[in-house]
Design a protein around this motif. Structure first.
Motif, short mmCIF file in Angstrom:
data_model
loop_
_atom_site.label_atom_id
_atom_site.label_comp_id
_atom_site.label_asym_id
_atom_site.label_seq_id
_atom_site.Cartn_x
_atom_site.Cartn_y
_atom_site.Cartn_z
N ARG A 302 0.83 -1.21 0.00
CA ARG A 302 0.00 0.00 0.00
C ARG A 302 0.86 1.26 0.00
O ARG A 302 0.60 2.19 -0.79
CB ARG A 302 -0.91 0.00 1.23
CG ARG A 302 -1.82 1.22 1.35
CD ARG A 302 -2.31 1.38 2.77
NE ARG A 302 -1.19 1.58 3.71
CZ ARG A 302 -1.29 1.48 5.03
NH1 ARG A 302 -2.45 1.17 5.58
NH2 ARG A 302 -0.23 1.69 5.81
N ASP A 303 1.88 1.30 0.85
CA ASP A 303 2.72 2.48 0.93
C ASP A 303 3.51 2.70 -0.36
O ASP A 303 3.68 3.84 -0.81
CB ASP A 303 3.68 2.36 2.11
CG ASP A 303 2.95 2.38 3.45
OD1 ASP A 303 1.77 2.78 3.47
OD2 ASP A 303 3.56 1.98 4.47
N THR A 306 1.14 4.10 -2.89
CA THR A 306 0.86 5.51 -2.61
C THR A 306 2.05 6.39 -3.00
O THR A 306 1.87 7.46 -3.60
CB THR A 306 0.55 5.70 -1.12
OG1 THR A 306 -0.58 4.90 -0.76
CG2 THR A 306 0.23 7.16 -0.81
N ASP A 307 3.26 5.95 -2.69
CA ASP A 307 4.46 6.72 -3.05
C ASP A 307 4.59 6.88 -4.56
O ASP A 307 5.13 7.88 -5.03
CB ASP A 307 5.71 6.04 -2.49
CG ASP A 307 5.78 6.08 -0.97
OD1 ASP A 307 5.05 6.91 -0.38
OD2 ASP A 307 6.53 5.28 -0.39
N GLY A 309 2.12 7.28 -6.48
CA GLY A 309 1.00 8.10 -6.93
C GLY A 309 -0.08 7.32 -7.66
O GLY A 309 -0.81 7.87 -8.48
N ASP A 311 -2.39 5.03 -5.99
CA ASP A 311 -3.42 4.47 -5.12
C ASP A 311 -4.82 4.71 -5.67
O ASP A 311 -5.63 3.79 -5.77
CB ASP A 311 -3.29 5.05 -3.72
CG ASP A 311 -4.31 4.48 -2.76
OD1 ASP A 311 -4.37 3.25 -2.65
OD2 ASP A 311 -5.06 5.26 -2.15
N VAL A 312 -5.13 5.95 -6.02
CA VAL A 312 -6.46 6.26 -6.56
C VAL A 312 -6.58 5.76 -7.98
O VAL A 312 -7.62 5.21 -8.38
CB VAL A 312 -6.71 7.78 -6.49
CG1 VAL A 312 -8.05 8.13 -7.14
CG2 VAL A 312 -6.70 8.26 -5.04
N PHE A 338 -6.11 -1.79 2.75
CA PHE A 338 -6.23 -1.00 1.52
C PHE A 338 -7.50 -0.16 1.47
O PHE A 338 -7.60 0.75 0.65
CB PHE A 338 -6.20 -1.92 0.30
CG PHE A 338 -4.85 -2.54 0.02
CD1 PHE A 338 -3.87 -1.82 -0.66
CD2 PHE A 338 -4.56 -3.83 0.44
CE1 PHE A 338 -2.63 -2.38 -0.91
CE2 PHE A 338 -3.33 -4.40 0.19
CZ PHE A 338 -2.35 -3.68 -0.49
#
Length: 412
Positions: A302-303, A306-307, A309, A311-312, A338
């Motif tokens: 997950r991290d 996200t890092d 860019g 996730d969405v 998540f």
């Protein structure tokens, strides 16, 4: 007819399939072997890995009634990584033709190629013509400047060479290579999931890999050197029991979710040494160990997502595959970490699939098999270039005069 190998840290799977007219892919032979020579997707014992491959292949050949000479294999190493690249090229103003697409894609391949990495997948995501982007197929359009957004999946050449050598020692030739989460996605995902956005997480024995799909393309790949074996190691240490016993305990009693009676259920744990006696631990201790490592694996993914860019962009769904997907409670933990909808992926679209290989741990093998009969939009095909020279030579071939002559041949 095509044959595939899924070479994992715990097992080797060989499938032989053929195209069934208007019905899809049919399995005509399958075989399994114990994988004792891999760690984290990397060959660490050539002889042991060879034994596992030979065992799986011989069983599949016997069932199919034929011998195979080449196989398509999976790649699942910690060196897997994604890289995006945007490349533009100019051409004589006019209609975009096949040669223009070939030139801009080959230009991206030569720009990316490095001696320490092999390109496993090269996927054109979008094209642009004279600055107008978001074009899926620019052929037939008019302009003078063509661009392409490429997604490359790379892996270290060293581990790939060892894997290829191990396969060749079994008198087999590598026909093509596919990263594990990509193959798993081809096996378990629906068209809507791949279009709207979904993440496939393949929970292997020695490594966990993931792939993000969006707009019917794979747009990102990642890998972390943790998997089911990490959980087993934790159980062995936490319960002071041998590794083989820890694996059985994890399989029979293991869960990532706490139960109401966990404090009252005692698990028998074989001793570490011959002088020790059988001891017992509450199931709550085992659950805490399993949950802690499972959460860590998902939190790392997950991290990293996200890092990057993504996730969405990755959408609201996650599909779990691999042997770790059998673990009780793993789906619920993934949903918590998540904050997305999660399901367990099972192979689909393959005929003659025995009940013994219809689980999430066989998604990679069936996905590679399906890929052999699919029209996949990729810029490269065949076995990966393990010399590190195939695409770099294009970058340096010829001087300014030679490149000018090539440009004239392409455009006039």
């Amino acid at each position: 007819m095509s044959a595939v190998l899924d070479i994992g840290s715990h097992k080797v799977v060989c499938l032989i399939g053929q195209q069934d007219s208007n019905m899809g892919v049919r399995i005509i032979g399958s075989g399994f072997g114990v994988s004792a020579g891999l760690k984290g997707g990397v060959v660490v014992d050539m002889d042991a890995a060879e034994v596992g491959i030979r065992t799986a292949v011989e069983k599949a050949e016997r069932q199919a009634g034929m011998a195979i000479q080449s196989v398509s294999v999976n790649v699942s190493t910690r060196s897997l990584r994604s890289q995006q690249m945007e490349v533009h090229t100019e051409f004589a103003s006019g209609e975009v033709a096949d040669r223009d697409l070939t030139r801009v894609i080959e230009s991206s391949l030569s720009e990316l190629a490095q001696p320490e990495d092999a390109i496993l997948h090269a996927i054109p995501l979008n094209f642009s013509v004279d600055g107008e982007d978001g074009i899926r197929d620019p052929r037939g359009m008019f302009g003078s400047k063509l661009g392409v957004d490429m997604h490359f999946v790379l892996a270290g050449i060293g581990p790939l060479r060892n894997l290829a050598h191990c396969v060749e020692r079994c008198h087999l030739r590598i026909k093509s290579a596919h990263v594990s989460p990509y193959a798993a996605g081809l096996s378990v995902l629906t068209d809507d999931e791949k279009d709207l956005g979904v993440t496939v997480i393949d929970l292997g024995g020695g490594i966990t890999t993931s792939a993000i799909f969006r707009d019917n393309r794979m747009v990102h790949v990642d890998a972390i050197p943790l998997g089911g074996q990490s959980i087993t190691n934790d159980v062995a240490r936490g319960l002071s029991t041998p590794m083989e016993a820890a694996e059985r305990i994890k399989t029979i009693y293991g869960s990532a979710l706490h139960g109401a009676d966990d404090d009252y259920v005692n698990i028998p744990c074989p001793p570490m040494g011959a002088q020790d006696t059988l001891h017992h631990h509450p199931k709550s201790l085992l659950t805490s160990i399993v949950r802690s490592r499972t959460e860590e694996i998902f939190e790392l993914l997950r991290d990293r997502m996200t890092d990057a860019g993504l996730d969405v962009y990755a959408g609201r769904r996650i599909v779990l595959t691999g042997g770790g997907a059998h673990l009780t409670g793993v789906r619920e933990i993934a949903e918590q970490v998540f904050n997305k909808r999660v399901r367990i992926g099972r192979p689909n679209g393959v005929l003659g699939l025995p009940e013994t290989i219809d689980g999430p741990d066989f998604a990679v093998a069936t996905g590679i098999l399906k890929a052999q009969f699919m029209d996949i939009d990729e810029a490269i095909s065949g076995p990966p270039d393990l010399s590190g020279r195939r695409y770099r030579q294009r970058r340096y071939s010829g001087g300014p005069v030679g490149r000018s002559l090539q440009w004239l041949r392409d455009n006039f």
